[in-house]
Scaffold this active site. Structure first.
Site, PDB file in Angstrom:
ATOM      1  N   GLY A  40      25.399 -20.272   0.494  1.00  0.00           N
ATOM      2  CA  GLY A  40      26.304 -18.936   0.378  1.00  0.00           C
ATOM      3  C   GLY A  40      27.113 -18.680   1.635  1.00  0.00           C
ATOM      4  N   GLY A  41      26.527 -19.165   2.778  1.00  0.00           N
ATOM      5  CA  GLY A  41      27.229 -19.109   4.001  1.00  0.00           C
ATOM      6  C   GLY A  41      26.834 -17.863   4.851  1.00  0.00           C
ATOM      7  N   ALA A 113      22.730 -32.908   7.413  1.00  0.00           N
ATOM      8  CA  ALA A 113      23.806 -33.953   7.693  1.00  0.00           C
ATOM      9  C   ALA A 113      23.763 -34.517   9.092  1.00  0.00           C
ATOM     10  CB  ALA A 113      25.290 -33.280   7.458  1.00  0.00           C
ATOM     11  N   GLY A 176      23.077  -6.402  24.685  1.00  0.00           N
ATOM     12  CA  GLY A 176      24.844  -6.703  24.604  1.00  0.00           C
ATOM     13  C   GLY A 176      25.487  -5.550  23.663  1.00  0.00           C
ATOM     14  N   GLY A 266      25.307 -12.947  21.702  1.00  0.00           N
ATOM     15  CA  GLY A 266      26.648 -14.005  21.301  1.00  0.00           C
ATOM     16  C   GLY A 266      26.039 -15.204  20.424  1.00  0.00           C
ATOM     17  N   ARG A 267      26.800 -15.871  19.751  1.00  0.00           N
ATOM     18  CA  ARG A 267      26.639 -17.071  18.842  1.00  0.00           C
ATOM     19  C   ARG A 267      27.183 -18.099  19.564  1.00  0.00           C
ATOM     20  NH1 ARG A 267      24.661 -15.286  14.150  1.00  0.00           N
ATOM     21  NH2 ARG A 267      25.363 -17.406  13.340  1.00  0.00           N
ATOM     22  N   HIS A 441      52.711  11.926   2.492  1.00  0.00           N
ATOM     23  CA  HIS A 441      52.126  13.103   3.372  1.00  0.00           C
ATOM     24  C   HIS A 441      51.241  13.712   2.318  1.00  0.00           C
ATOM     25  CE1 HIS A 441      51.853  16.152   6.203  1.00  0.00           C
ATOM     26  NE2 HIS A 441      52.150  17.155   5.147  1.00  0.00           N
TER      27      HIS A 441
HETATM   28  C1  LIG Z   1      25.830  -9.888  11.665  1.00  0.00           C
HETATM   29  C2  LIG Z   1      27.206 -10.638  11.600  1.00  0.00           C
HETATM   30  C3  LIG Z   1      28.271  -9.588  11.284  1.00  0.00           C
HETATM   31  C4  LIG Z   1      29.438 -10.234  10.829  1.00  0.00           C
HETATM   32  N1  LIG Z   1      30.389  -9.494  10.629  1.00  0.00           N
HETATM   33  C5  LIG Z   1      31.753  -9.992  10.297  1.00  0.00           C
HETATM   34  C6  LIG Z   1      32.837  -9.072   9.844  1.00  0.00           C
HETATM   35  O1  LIG Z   1      32.578  -8.051   9.504  1.00  0.00           O
HETATM   36  N2  LIG Z   1      34.065  -9.911   9.663  1.00  0.00           N
HETATM   37  C7  LIG Z   1      34.225 -11.143   9.902  1.00  0.00           C
HETATM   38  O2  LIG Z   1      35.337 -11.854   9.891  1.00  0.00           O
HETATM   39  N3  LIG Z   1      33.101 -12.164  10.586  1.00  0.00           N
HETATM   40  C8  LIG Z   1      31.986 -11.525  10.566  1.00  0.00           C
HETATM   41  N4  LIG Z   1      31.011 -12.122  11.125  1.00  0.00           N
HETATM   42  C9  LIG Z   1      31.347 -13.383  11.294  1.00  0.00           C
HETATM   43  C10 LIG Z   1      31.503 -14.541  10.110  1.00  0.00           C
HETATM   44  O3  LIG Z   1      30.392 -14.247   9.381  1.00  0.00           O
HETATM   45  C11 LIG Z   1      31.683 -16.057  10.612  1.00  0.00           C
HETATM   46  O4  LIG Z   1      32.754 -16.243  11.350  1.00  0.00           O
HETATM   47  C12 LIG Z   1      31.800 -16.874   9.279  1.00  0.00           C
HETATM   48  O5  LIG Z   1      30.835 -16.552   8.220  1.00  0.00           O
HETATM   49  C13 LIG Z   1      31.638 -18.473   9.666  1.00  0.00           C
HETATM   50  O6  LIG Z   1      32.061 -19.013   8.272  1.00  0.00           O
HETATM   51  P1  LIG Z   1      31.793 -20.751   8.586  1.00  0.00           P
HETATM   52  O7  LIG Z   1      32.581 -21.368   7.446  1.00  0.00           O
HETATM   53  O8  LIG Z   1      32.512 -21.205   9.733  1.00  0.00           O
HETATM   54  O9  LIG Z   1      30.388 -21.004   8.757  1.00  0.00           O
HETATM   55  P2  LIG Z   1      29.117 -20.633   7.929  1.00  0.00           P
HETATM   56  O10 LIG Z   1      29.501 -19.803   6.864  1.00  0.00           O
HETATM   57  O11 LIG Z   1      28.137 -20.404   8.731  1.00  0.00           O
HETATM   58  O12 LIG Z   1      28.693 -22.019   7.226  1.00  0.00           O
HETATM   59  C14 LIG Z   1      28.215 -22.904   7.590  1.00  0.00           C
HETATM   60  C15 LIG Z   1      27.467 -23.653   6.585  1.00  0.00           C
HETATM   61  O13 LIG Z   1      27.143 -25.202   7.135  1.00  0.00           O
HETATM   62  C16 LIG Z   1      25.810 -25.195   6.558  1.00  0.00           C
HETATM   63  N5  LIG Z   1      25.286 -26.239   7.734  1.00  0.00           N
HETATM   64  C17 LIG Z   1      25.206 -26.045   8.966  1.00  0.00           C
HETATM   65  N6  LIG Z   1      24.531 -27.174   9.507  1.00  0.00           N
HETATM   66  C18 LIG Z   1      24.556 -28.210   8.630  1.00  0.00           C
HETATM   67  C19 LIG Z   1      23.943 -29.447   8.560  1.00  0.00           C
HETATM   68  N7  LIG Z   1      23.653 -30.287   9.740  1.00  0.00           N
HETATM   69  N8  LIG Z   1      23.909 -30.233   7.504  1.00  0.00           N
HETATM   70  C20 LIG Z   1      24.246 -29.631   6.331  1.00  0.00           C
HETATM   71  N9  LIG Z   1      24.499 -28.201   6.178  1.00  0.00           N
HETATM   72  C21 LIG Z   1      24.652 -27.804   7.440  1.00  0.00           C
HETATM   73  C22 LIG Z   1      24.951 -24.047   6.701  1.00  0.00           C
HETATM   74  O14 LIG Z   1      23.810 -24.188   5.535  1.00  0.00           O
HETATM   75  C23 LIG Z   1      26.243 -22.954   6.003  1.00  0.00           C
HETATM   76  O15 LIG Z   1      26.188 -22.971   4.726  1.00  0.00           O
HETATM   77  C24 LIG Z   1      29.701 -11.769  11.311  1.00  0.00           C
HETATM   78  C25 LIG Z   1      28.696 -12.459  11.537  1.00  0.00           C
HETATM   79  C26 LIG Z   1      27.320 -11.840  11.744  1.00  0.00           C
HETATM   80  C27 LIG Z   1      26.122 -12.833  12.509  1.00  0.00           C
END
Ligand SMILES: Cc1cc2nc3c(=O)[nH]c(=O)nc-3n(C[C@H](O)[C@H](O)[C@H](O)COP(=O)(O)OP(=O)(O)OC[C@H]3O[C@@H](n4cnc5c(N)ncnc54)[C@H](O)[C@@H]3O)c2cc1C
Length: 478
Positions: A40-41, A113, A176, A266-267, A441
């Site tokens: 789901g991400g 992975a 924070g 932070g993250r 307007h």
């Molecule tokens: C509380 C909160 C609120 C947020 N609100 C917003 C917002 O309003 N708007 C916005 O734009 N962004 C927001 N974000 C940030 C946003 O959610 C992220 O920037 C975005 O989802 C990142 O997507 P991604 O594809 O990089 O990673 P992810 O969606 O995290 O996907 C990474 C995937 O990799 C998989 N994975 C990881 N490591 C491994 C491994 N070693 N082997 C196999 N699988 C693995 C995981 O299971 C996951 O499915 C928010 C974040 C948080 C924490």
């Protein structure tokens, strides 16, 4: 171990990885996805969507309390936290199920992975994938709390845990003042939790221009949130069933205490266990996997996108980078990412903050001259009708031809309001073109015409033979 070959393997099926896989499939590539789950991400499971669902409830509570001004008196507002969380869980399950349906249309390998070599990826204990190209999209994790002395022992929640609470704490200190701290802090406050936010900077959202950060800080304080700016946390301890944060403010030691601590400092990129050395990919523990503008890492067969590449941790950026990486991986091309507009971002505080293009801070830093127009919602008729008068909009324009360089809003529905400016900037509109666009307007959107007109007025003064323009230059604008 079973070995399987694909042209392209995408590691991580979140927003970025899924977008990359779809783009590669559209180009007829043989692409597979790897994810250890839950599928789901971050955005759907623990980020944007659950947080915004919860904030909808806290904003509703706030609007009911504020409705007095509109002649509506709501008595005994009852917060049913169980219902709020069940609603969030139901919606998130729906979003996740839909996404999983999409993910499962690809060859999907479930498991952790770990790279074995630049062309081999072990997935779980039984599978090795062999591929020519890889896209790494493993996202980010909450930064380790070890930086705050005593926090582990005292106990705390992070954003993941905050979104899964079964009951509200009586009081909370948010560590924070970034966007997650602001969003969740205001959620708790509006749910009736006594809330404090502690931050080192002068204002909430330290990365934003001072006028925006200062305004948000003032609004939060007006609302009863204790915002402790310029405050350094020295250590944390548990005392008499409460959590005590030791701080220094203006050189003076102090203590803050609450029933719960929300850690929002932070993250960091999620690279644990990937064994990137075997893939010959360089990575920095804080800033993420290094890439060039084509999303290629130092190993040209490897691409990195989204949070793990650490440029702008936002969903639309992860998707944008995923699509570019996939096109470059499949075609061997060199399409480049351009973040000038992509770095547009928003904060779902109330009032909402949204910023597109350049900020004043950036223009000052780079010594770029600009003219500025601003307008307060308190002066805007429609905002007064709606009793949504907090905040302002601003437009920054190039002083020669009036091209819009940046725009920002702190105000009602700022996250939607900013889109008009994104479109204008995408088409490289000037302020004089912008003011010719019809605006209905009375609407909130028409507020943008006032700062644009102000910029036009300043620019007309720049015409030959007329008075000098009021141009901000790097160093004088504040
Ligand atoms: C509380 C909160 C609120 C947020 N609100 C917003 C917002 O309003 N708007 C916005 O734009 N962004 C927001 N974000 C940030 C946003 O959610 C992220 O920037 C975005 O989802 C990142 O997507 P991604 O594809 O990089 O990673 P992810 O969606 O995290 O996907 C990474 C995937 O990799 C998989 N994975 C990881 N490591 C491994 C491994 N070693 N082997 C196999 N699988 C693995 C995981 O299971 C996951 O499915 C928010 C974040 C948080 C924490």
């Amino acid at each position: 171990m079973k070995r399987t070959r694909h042209d392209l393997v995408v590691v991580g099926a979140g927003s970025g990885g899924y977008a990359a896989a779809r783009t590669a499939r559209d180009l007829k590539a043989d692409v597979a996805l790897v994810d250890h789950g839950p599928l789901g991400g971050l955005c759907i499971l623990r980020g944007c969507m659950p947080s915004k669902t919860l904030i909808a409830s806290s904003d509703a509570a706030h609007d009911m309390r504020e409705a007095r001004e509109l002649g509506i008196h709501a008595r005994d507002i009852k917060i049913d936290f169980g219902h709020i969380m069940r609603r969030k869980n139901r919606l998130i399950k729906g979003f996740a199920d839909y996404r999983i349906e999409g993910i499962e249309q690809f060859p999907l390998y479930s498991g952790q992975a770990r790279f074995l070599s630049p062309h081999e990826l072990q997935v779980g204990d039984h599978h090795v994938l062999v591929a020519d190209k890889f896209i790494i999209a493993t996202g980010s994790v909450v930064a380790p709390a070890s930086a705050v002395h005593g926090l582990q022992d005292a106990g705390y929640i992070d954003s993941d845990a905050a979104l899964e609470l079964t009951e509200l704490p009586r009081s909370v200190i948010v560590l924070g003042g970034g966007y997650i701290g602001c969003e969740l802090g205001q959620f708790f406050a509006r749910m009736g939790v006594k809330t404090s936010i502690v931050l080192r900077s002068n204002h909430l959202l330290s990365g934003e221009d001072d006028d925006i950060g200062d305004a948000l800080t003032a609004y939060y304080r007006e609302e009863g949130i204790n915002v402790h700016t310029r405050t350094q946390i020295t250590r944390v301890e548990r005392r008499n069933g409460k959590k005590v944060v030791h701080v220094i403010h203006d050189g003076v030691d102090g203590e803050l205490e609450a029933h719960e601590l929300l850690y929002c400092l932070g993250r960091i990129p999620n690279i644990a266990g990937l064994n990137l050395d075997a893939a010959e990919v360089k990575c920095h523990a804080i800033t993420g996997i290094e890439t060039d503008e084509t999303m290629r890492t130092c190993n040209p067969d490897f691409f990195a996108i989204g949070d793990v590449a650490g440029k702008h941790m936002l969903v639309h950026v992860a998707i944008y980078e995923g699509e570019i990486a996939a096109r470059n991986a499949v075609t061997g091309g060199s399409e480049k990412a351009d973040y000038s507009l992509q770095k547009t971002h928003t904060v779902f505080s109330d009032p909402q903050v949204a910023v597109a293009g350049a900020t004043e801070k950036e223009l000052v830093r780079s010594g770029t001259a600009y003219v500025k127009g601003t307008y307060d919602f308190a002066e805007h008729g429609k905002a007064e009708c709606l009793n949504k008068t907090k905040g302002f909009v601003k437009i920054l324009a190039e002083p020669e031809d009036g091209t819009i360089l940046g725009a920002a809003v702190i105000g009602p529905d700022g996250s939607d309001m900013i889109h008009e400016m994104i479109v204008a900037m995408y088409y490289k509109a000037t302020v004089s073109q912008f003011v010719k666009i019809p605006h209905l307007h009375p609407t909130m959107a028409e507020i943008w015409t006032y700062p644009a007109e102000e910029c036009c007025a300043k620019l007309q003064m720049a015409l030959p033979g007329e008075i000098e323009p009021e141009v901000m230059t790097g160093g004088t604008a504040g």
